[in-house]
Design a protein around this motif. Structure first.
Motif, PDB file in Angstrom:
ATOM      1  N   ALA A  20     -34.061   0.130  -1.570  1.00  0.00           N
ATOM      2  CA  ALA A  20     -33.919   1.082  -0.470  1.00  0.00           C
ATOM      3  C   ALA A  20     -32.491   1.123   0.041  1.00  0.00           C
ATOM      4  CB  ALA A  20     -34.876   0.711   0.659  1.00  0.00           C
ATOM      5  N   GLN A  21     -31.847  -0.068   0.142  1.00  0.00           N
ATOM      6  CA  GLN A  21     -30.484  -0.113   0.642  1.00  0.00           C
ATOM      7  C   GLN A  21     -29.492   0.466  -0.361  1.00  0.00           C
ATOM      8  OE1 GLN A  21     -29.917  -4.236   1.541  1.00  0.00           O
ATOM      9  NE2 GLN A  21     -31.461  -4.255   3.142  1.00  0.00           N
ATOM     10  N   LYS A  22     -29.859   0.400  -1.611  1.00  0.00           N
ATOM     11  CA  LYS A  22     -28.953   0.859  -2.656  1.00  0.00           C
ATOM     12  C   LYS A  22     -28.725   2.359  -2.587  1.00  0.00           C
ATOM     13  CE  LYS A  22     -28.079   0.026  -7.545  1.00  0.00           C
ATOM     14  NZ  LYS A  22     -28.582  -0.619  -8.765  1.00  0.00           N
ATOM     15  N   ASP A  23     -29.774   3.124  -2.335  1.00  0.00           N
ATOM     16  CA  ASP A  23     -29.642   4.571  -2.334  1.00  0.00           C
ATOM     17  C   ASP A  23     -30.801   5.195  -1.564  1.00  0.00           C
ATOM     18  OD1 ASP A  23     -29.783   7.374  -3.205  1.00  0.00           O
ATOM     19  OD2 ASP A  23     -28.207   6.810  -4.602  1.00  0.00           O
ATOM     20  N   LYS A  24     -30.512   5.789  -0.429  1.00  0.00           N
ATOM     21  CA  LYS A  24     -31.560   6.396   0.391  1.00  0.00           C
ATOM     22  C   LYS A  24     -32.191   7.605  -0.296  1.00  0.00           C
ATOM     23  CE  LYS A  24     -29.791   4.858   4.868  1.00  0.00           C
ATOM     24  NZ  LYS A  24     -29.282   5.274   6.205  1.00  0.00           N
ATOM     25  N   THR A  25     -31.385   8.338  -1.071  1.00  0.00           N
ATOM     26  CA  THR A  25     -31.935   9.492  -1.782  1.00  0.00           C
ATOM     27  C   THR A  25     -32.976   9.058  -2.799  1.00  0.00           C
ATOM     28  OG1 THR A  25     -29.859  10.719  -1.515  1.00  0.00           O
ATOM     29  CG2 THR A  25     -31.382  11.478  -3.220  1.00  0.00           C
ATOM     30  N   GLN A  31     -40.754   8.007  -2.431  1.00  0.00           N
ATOM     31  CA  GLN A  31     -41.739   8.345  -1.399  1.00  0.00           C
ATOM     32  C   GLN A  31     -42.406   9.686  -1.696  1.00  0.00           C
ATOM     33  OE1 GLN A  31     -39.167   8.110   2.032  1.00  0.00           O
ATOM     34  NE2 GLN A  31     -39.656   5.946   2.423  1.00  0.00           N
ATOM     35  N   SER A  32     -41.638  10.630  -2.222  1.00  0.00           N
ATOM     36  CA  SER A  32     -42.204  11.934  -2.545  1.00  0.00           C
ATOM     37  C   SER A  32     -43.240  11.825  -3.656  1.00  0.00           C
ATOM     38  CB  SER A  32     -41.094  12.909  -2.957  1.00  0.00           C
ATOM     39  OG  SER A  32     -41.646  14.151  -3.347  1.00  0.00           O
ATOM     40  N   VAL A  33     -42.942  11.045  -4.669  1.00  0.00           N
ATOM     41  CA  VAL A  33     -43.906  10.854  -5.756  1.00  0.00           C
ATOM     42  C   VAL A  33     -45.209  10.281  -5.210  1.00  0.00           C
ATOM     43  CG1 VAL A  33     -44.426   9.553  -7.851  1.00  0.00           C
ATOM     44  CG2 VAL A  33     -42.191  10.651  -7.594  1.00  0.00           C
ATOM     45  N   ASP A  34     -45.094   9.243  -4.374  1.00  0.00           N
ATOM     46  CA  ASP A  34     -46.295   8.630  -3.801  1.00  0.00           C
ATOM     47  C   ASP A  34     -47.095   9.640  -2.965  1.00  0.00           C
ATOM     48  OD1 ASP A  34     -45.939   6.112  -4.910  1.00  0.00           O
ATOM     49  OD2 ASP A  34     -44.697   5.409  -3.237  1.00  0.00           O
ATOM     50  N   LYS A  35     -46.373  10.456  -2.214  1.00  0.00           N
ATOM     51  CA  LYS A  35     -47.035  11.411  -1.329  1.00  0.00           C
ATOM     52  C   LYS A  35     -47.834  12.458  -2.110  1.00  0.00           C
ATOM     53  CE  LYS A  35     -46.053  14.758   2.358  1.00  0.00           C
ATOM     54  NZ  LYS A  35     -44.981  15.384   3.189  1.00  0.00           N
ATOM     55  N   THR A  37     -48.950  12.192  -5.445  1.00  0.00           N
ATOM     56  CA  THR A  37     -49.665  11.711  -6.626  1.00  0.00           C
ATOM     57  C   THR A  37     -51.106  12.207  -6.676  1.00  0.00           C
ATOM     58  OG1 THR A  37     -48.259   9.752  -6.892  1.00  0.00           O
ATOM     59  CG2 THR A  37     -50.469   9.649  -7.844  1.00  0.00           C
ATOM     60  N   ALA A  38     -51.776  12.222  -5.540  1.00  0.00           N
ATOM     61  CA  ALA A  38     -53.177  12.658  -5.520  1.00  0.00           C
ATOM     62  C   ALA A  38     -53.303  14.103  -5.986  1.00  0.00           C
ATOM     63  CB  ALA A  38     -53.759  12.497  -4.119  1.00  0.00           C
ATOM     64  N   TYR A  39     -52.380  14.962  -5.529  1.00  0.00           N
ATOM     65  CA  TYR A  39     -52.423  16.368  -5.930  1.00  0.00           C
ATOM     66  C   TYR A  39     -52.261  16.499  -7.442  1.00  0.00           C
ATOM     67  CZ  TYR A  39     -50.977  21.191  -6.653  1.00  0.00           C
ATOM     68  OH  TYR A  39     -50.891  22.475  -7.120  1.00  0.00           O
ATOM     69  N   TYR A  40     -51.287  15.778  -7.983  1.00  0.00           N
ATOM     70  CA  TYR A  40     -51.023  15.917  -9.415  1.00  0.00           C
ATOM     71  C   TYR A  40     -52.079  15.221 -10.267  1.00  0.00           C
ATOM     72  CZ  TYR A  40     -46.653  18.233  -8.376  1.00  0.00           C
ATOM     73  OH  TYR A  40     -45.727  19.149  -7.936  1.00  0.00           O
ATOM     74  N   LYS A 151     -40.786  17.839  -8.616  1.00  0.00           N
ATOM     75  CA  LYS A 151     -41.200  18.009  -7.223  1.00  0.00           C
ATOM     76  C   LYS A 151     -40.434  17.048  -6.319  1.00  0.00           C
ATOM     77  CE  LYS A 151     -44.155  19.271  -3.872  1.00  0.00           C
ATOM     78  NZ  LYS A 151     -44.312  20.663  -3.395  1.00  0.00           N
ATOM     79  N   ALA A 152     -40.294  15.799  -6.766  1.00  0.00           N
ATOM     80  CA  ALA A 152     -39.555  14.807  -5.974  1.00  0.00           C
ATOM     81  C   ALA A 152     -38.094  15.218  -5.830  1.00  0.00           C
ATOM     82  CB  ALA A 152     -39.669  13.438  -6.634  1.00  0.00           C
ATOM     83  N   LEU A 153     -37.495  15.711  -6.911  1.00  0.00           N
ATOM     84  CA  LEU A 153     -36.106  16.175  -6.842  1.00  0.00           C
ATOM     85  C   LEU A 153     -35.975  17.369  -5.910  1.00  0.00           C
ATOM     86  CD1 LEU A 153     -35.249  15.837 -10.634  1.00  0.00           C
ATOM     87  CD2 LEU A 153     -34.217  14.496  -8.791  1.00  0.00           C
ATOM     88  N   LYS A 154     -36.985  18.229  -5.898  1.00  0.00           N
ATOM     89  CA  LYS A 154     -36.983  19.377  -4.997  1.00  0.00           C
ATOM     90  C   LYS A 154     -37.023  18.918  -3.540  1.00  0.00           C
ATOM     91  CE  LYS A 154     -37.651  23.813  -3.924  1.00  0.00           C
ATOM     92  NZ  LYS A 154     -36.631  24.859  -4.158  1.00  0.00           N
ATOM     93  N   LYS A 155     -37.911  17.981  -3.235  1.00  0.00           N
ATOM     94  CA  LYS A 155     -38.042  17.480  -1.866  1.00  0.00           C
ATOM     95  C   LYS A 155     -36.769  16.778  -1.403  1.00  0.00           C
ATOM     96  CE  LYS A 155     -42.125  18.792  -0.571  1.00  0.00           C
ATOM     97  NZ  LYS A 155     -42.290  19.666   0.623  1.00  0.00           N
ATOM     98  N   ALA A 156     -36.037  16.194  -2.339  1.00  0.00           N
ATOM     99  CA  ALA A 156     -34.779  15.512  -1.993  1.00  0.00           C
ATOM    100  C   ALA A 156     -33.601  16.477  -1.964  1.00  0.00           C
ATOM    101  CB  ALA A 156     -34.516  14.384  -2.987  1.00  0.00           C
TER     102      ALA A 156
END
Length: 430
Positions: A20-25, A31-35, A37-40, A151-156
């Motif tokens: 987490a400290q290494k790169d916030k992006t 976090q986006s992937v986890d959020k 995962t159920a949909y996909y 999707k994760a790249l889009k959210k970021a």
């Protein structure tokens, strides 16, 4: 026991904190992937239940249209390329609108080996994470992982800036003809791209990645002998007959080439006798002969798999040499079918990409990743990028087992793992 438990908790905390400290992006990507995962996961179940056997053109296109809508939700341009000119359903192509960073080609495929007449048509959960279903690992799981990473790249807020082209073919399991037309979307994309990332499931182990794939092509052997009464076999006038000559050739192939690393050649069907027929389209034939008649003709059909163009050229030259050293009273002709799948050679660029992927995996706490033995990786669409991109790897898809059988499974617990690896890798390549 408490100290052991505390040690595990602290270890996981340190891994997470360090990452987490290494790169916030990158943390946002995870976090986006986890959020989502159920949909996909639900999307994957939907896709698996849609029959898309290669020759079910309507089914393949339906899967393509379903995925097209998902790419459009990501603000990507998505188009369907009709495959009528190569006698297949077609391909789905999606691309971003950005102009920053390297040009990335992501490769998937829409078709499976399970046609509408297969008894294997829908998914079944064997436990909380293992799904049994047609194409779950090969490779609808990989297609969904592509979407999850994008999707994760889009959210970021990264995707719109990036140069990404996705090609999902509709005939990976049974290529259309001519193959030059069938694979043109891939080769055109590869000529555009700098890096190719393919999402097959490698050898089913998420601790491995593919840096080399053997190419696959076919060959045909036709042998002629002199038909005569068997009492005259081995005479100067008659010779040995076609079956002895075919046996000599096949045995010599084995004796002289079988120890060559990563090279295989398999005679899949043989027809021989006094009178024969053979249909190359169906790989079937008929044979008539008698025990007291010397065989007049033999046809053999087989395949050959090599890890590089150089190895393939060497093998072909040796096989042709063997074929021309005929037994008395015989002749033989060996032909290699044009087209086929080219080899994806093991290059420094591919290994560099593996190294970057391994670093991502370790930083995410998923452990090391090693190269698959090419003997365990069959031919695949990524091979058509060989020599056209600087770096290429395959095997970024969903872990599974028993591909191409009615026992095919995929491990849904690895969906998020693979999507996180892919998203962070693409972010770092940027």
């Amino acid at each position: 026991m408490f100290r052991f438990f505390l040690s595990i908790v602290l270890t996981l905390f340190l891994i997470t904190s360090s990452f987490a400290q290494k790169d916030k992006t990158e943390r946002k990507l995870v976090q986006s992937v986890d959020k989502h995962t159920a949909y996909y996961t639900d999307l994957l179940k939907e896709l698996v239940n849609m029959n898309s056997g290669t020759m079910n053109f309507e089914g393949v296109k339906s899967v393509g249209m379903r995925l097209k809508s998902e790419f459009e939700k990501l603000n990507m341009d998505a188009t369907w390329k009709d495959g009528a000119s190569w006698n297949r359903a077609g391909h789905l192509i999606a691309e971003t609108k950005g102009n920053k960073g390297p040009k990335l080609l992501l490769i998937g495929h829409l078709d499976t080996v399970f046609e509408p007449d297969s008894p294997f048509q829908s998914y079944e959960m064997l436990n909380d994470s293992i799904m049994k279903g047609p194409g779950v690992a090969d490779m609808k799981g990989g297609d969904v992982i592509i979407l999850m990473a994008l999707k994760a790249l889009k959210k970021a807020k990264l995707l719109d800036q990036m140069q990404i082209k996705v090609v999902m073919t509709g005939d990976e399991e049974k290529s259309g003809s001519p193959i030059e037309a069938s694979k043109k979307a891939l080769t055109d994309a590869a000529e555009w791209a700098d890096i190719a990332l393919a999402f097959e499931n490698a050898d089913g182990d998420p601790k491995t990645i593919v840096v080399a794939r053997r190419g696959s092509s076919s060959w045909s052997l036709k042998v002629k002998g002199n038909a005569a009464h068997s009492s005259q076999v081995f005479t100067d006038k008659v010779g040995v007959g076609a079956i002895y000559e075919a046996s000599r050739i096949l045995d010599s192939f084995y004796q002289e080439l079988s120890k060559e690393e990563n090279l295989t050649f398999n005679p899949g069907v043989i027809v021989g006798g006094t009178q024969t027929t053979f249909d190359a389209n169906t790989n079937s034939g008929t044979a008539f002969g008698k025990t007291n008649v010397v065989a007049q003709e033999v046809t053999v059909q087989g395949d050959i798999r090599a890890v590089s163009k150089e190895q393939l050229a060497m093998a072909k030259a040796k096989m042709e040499q063997i074929v021309n050293e005929n037994y008395p009273g015989t002749s033989a002709e060996l032909t290699f079918k044009a087209g086929g799948y080219p080899p994806l050679a093991s290059t420094k660029g591919n290994h560099r990409l593996l190294s970057l992927y391994n670093e991502v995996s370790e930083d995410l706490g998923f452990g090391t990743v090693e190269a698959v033995n090419p003997r365990n990786a069959g031919a695949a669409d990524v091979s058509f990028t060989a020599g056209l991109v600087d770096m290429a790897i395959d095997g970024m898809g969903l872990s599974g087992a028993d591909d191409h059988t009615i026992n095919e499974t995929g491990d849904l617990s690895k969906l998020a793992v693979q999507a996180k690896r892919a998203a962070v890798l693409m972010k770092r390549l940027k």
